[in-house]
Design a protein around this motif. Structure first.
Motif, PDB file in Angstrom:
ATOM      1  N   VAL A  54       0.830  -1.200   0.000  1.00 58.02           N
ATOM      2  CA  VAL A  54       0.000   0.000   0.000  1.00 58.02           C
ATOM      3  C   VAL A  54       0.869   1.256   0.000  1.00 58.02           C
ATOM      4  O   VAL A  54       0.566   2.229  -0.703  1.00 58.02           O
ATOM      5  CB  VAL A  54      -0.965  -0.013   1.201  1.00 58.02           C
ATOM      6  N   ALA A  55       1.947   1.264   0.757  1.00 55.20           N
ATOM      7  CA  ALA A  55       2.837   2.427   0.772  1.00 55.20           C
ATOM      8  C   ALA A  55       3.481   2.639  -0.593  1.00 55.20           C
ATOM      9  O   ALA A  55       3.572   3.777  -1.070  1.00 55.20           O
ATOM     10  CB  ALA A  55       3.906   2.250   1.848  1.00 55.20           C
ATOM     11  N   VAL A  59       2.866   5.956  -3.071  1.00 51.04           N
ATOM     12  CA  VAL A  59       3.959   6.789  -3.586  1.00 51.04           C
ATOM     13  C   VAL A  59       3.943   6.815  -5.106  1.00 51.04           C
ATOM     14  O   VAL A  59       4.128   7.867  -5.727  1.00 51.04           O
ATOM     15  CB  VAL A  59       5.321   6.297  -3.048  1.00 51.04           C
ATOM     16  N   LEU A  60       3.693   5.678  -5.736  1.00 51.51           N
ATOM     17  CA  LEU A  60       3.654   5.640  -7.200  1.00 51.51           C
ATOM     18  C   LEU A  60       2.508   6.467  -7.758  1.00 51.51           C
ATOM     19  O   LEU A  60       2.682   7.199  -8.740  1.00 51.51           O
ATOM     20  CB  LEU A  60       3.551   4.199  -7.684  1.00 51.51           C
ATOM     21  N   ILE A  61       1.344   6.374  -7.172  1.00 49.98           N
ATOM     22  CA  ILE A  61       0.205   7.165  -7.655  1.00 49.98           C
ATOM     23  C   ILE A  61       0.452   8.654  -7.447  1.00 49.98           C
ATOM     24  O   ILE A  61       0.163   9.475  -8.322  1.00 49.98           O
ATOM     25  CB  ILE A  61      -1.093   6.709  -6.964  1.00 49.98           C
ATOM     26  N   ALA A  62       1.001   9.013  -6.293  1.00 49.49           N
ATOM     27  CA  ALA A  62       1.268  10.427  -6.024  1.00 49.49           C
ATOM     28  C   ALA A  62       2.365  10.978  -6.925  1.00 49.49           C
ATOM     29  O   ALA A  62       2.436  12.181  -7.147  1.00 49.49           O
ATOM     30  CB  ALA A  62       1.645  10.625  -4.566  1.00 49.49           C
ATOM     31  N   SER A  72       5.496  11.766   1.803  1.00 51.00           N
ATOM     32  CA  SER A  72       6.553  11.200   2.630  1.00 51.00           C
ATOM     33  C   SER A  72       6.351   9.695   2.711  1.00 51.00           C
ATOM     34  O   SER A  72       5.260   9.226   3.052  1.00 51.00           O
ATOM     35  CB  SER A  72       6.504  11.817   4.023  1.00 51.00           C
ATOM     36  N   THR A  73       7.389   8.948   2.420  1.00 58.07           N
ATOM     37  CA  THR A  73       7.279   7.494   2.499  1.00 58.07           C
ATOM     38  C   THR A  73       7.048   7.044   3.936  1.00 58.07           C
ATOM     39  O   THR A  73       6.374   6.032   4.167  1.00 58.07           O
ATOM     40  CB  THR A  73       8.533   6.823   1.938  1.00 58.07           C
ATOM     41  N   THR A  74       7.559   7.775   4.886  1.00 60.38           N
ATOM     42  CA  THR A  74       7.332   7.433   6.289  1.00 60.38           C
ATOM     43  C   THR A  74       5.857   7.558   6.636  1.00 60.38           C
ATOM     44  O   THR A  74       5.284   6.686   7.303  1.00 60.38           O
ATOM     45  CB  THR A  74       8.161   8.345   7.207  1.00 60.38           C
ATOM     46  N   HIS A  75       5.229   8.635   6.185  1.00 63.54           N
ATOM     47  CA  HIS A  75       3.807   8.799   6.446  1.00 63.54           C
ATOM     48  C   HIS A  75       2.986   7.731   5.729  1.00 63.54           C
ATOM     49  O   HIS A  75       1.964   7.275   6.248  1.00 63.54           O
ATOM     50  CB  HIS A  75       3.341  10.193   6.027  1.00 63.54           C
ATOM     51  N   CYS A  76       3.418   7.335   4.559  1.00 68.87           N
ATOM     52  CA  CYS A  76       2.722   6.255   3.848  1.00 68.87           C
ATOM     53  C   CYS A  76       2.825   4.947   4.622  1.00 68.87           C
ATOM     54  O   CYS A  76       1.853   4.186   4.713  1.00 68.87           O
ATOM     55  CB  CYS A  76       3.299   6.079   2.445  1.00 68.87           C
TER      56      CYS A  76
END
Length: 88
Positions: A54-55, A59-62, A72-76
């Motif tokens: 899901v993370a 990131v890819l969609i954003a 932020s990958t951390t927030h994802c």
């Protein structure tokens, strides 16, 4: 906005950093202890895979050209862990 070395918008960086620091000092220890001990202790390997998947998709969609949202990958990752915990 045009940010230059003599920019008058440095106060935004100051306000943001102060807000993050204040949030960590006042409530960050509870969030970190919750994620580190309570939630991840009950996580299975399939839940971990779902969190990572899901993370990565987020990131890819954003990152698509039409959307182009900085994330932020951390927030994802945290969002994925919370989502997996809610589904469980």
């Amino acid at each position: 906005m045009d940010f230059k070395a003599d920019s008058k918008y440095y106060f935004l960086l100051l306000y943001g950093s102060m807000g993050i620091s204040l949030g960590l000092v006042l409530y960050g220890y509870r969030v970190i202890s919750m994620m580190g001990s309570r939630i991840t202790q009950r996580m299975t390997s399939s839940m971990g895979f779902c969190v990572e998947w899901v993370a990565a998709v987020t990131v890819l969609i954003a990152s698509l050209r039409d959307i182009a949202i900085p994330v932020s990958t951390t927030h994802c990752q945290i969002g994925g862990v919370v989502g997996a915990g809610l589904v469980r």
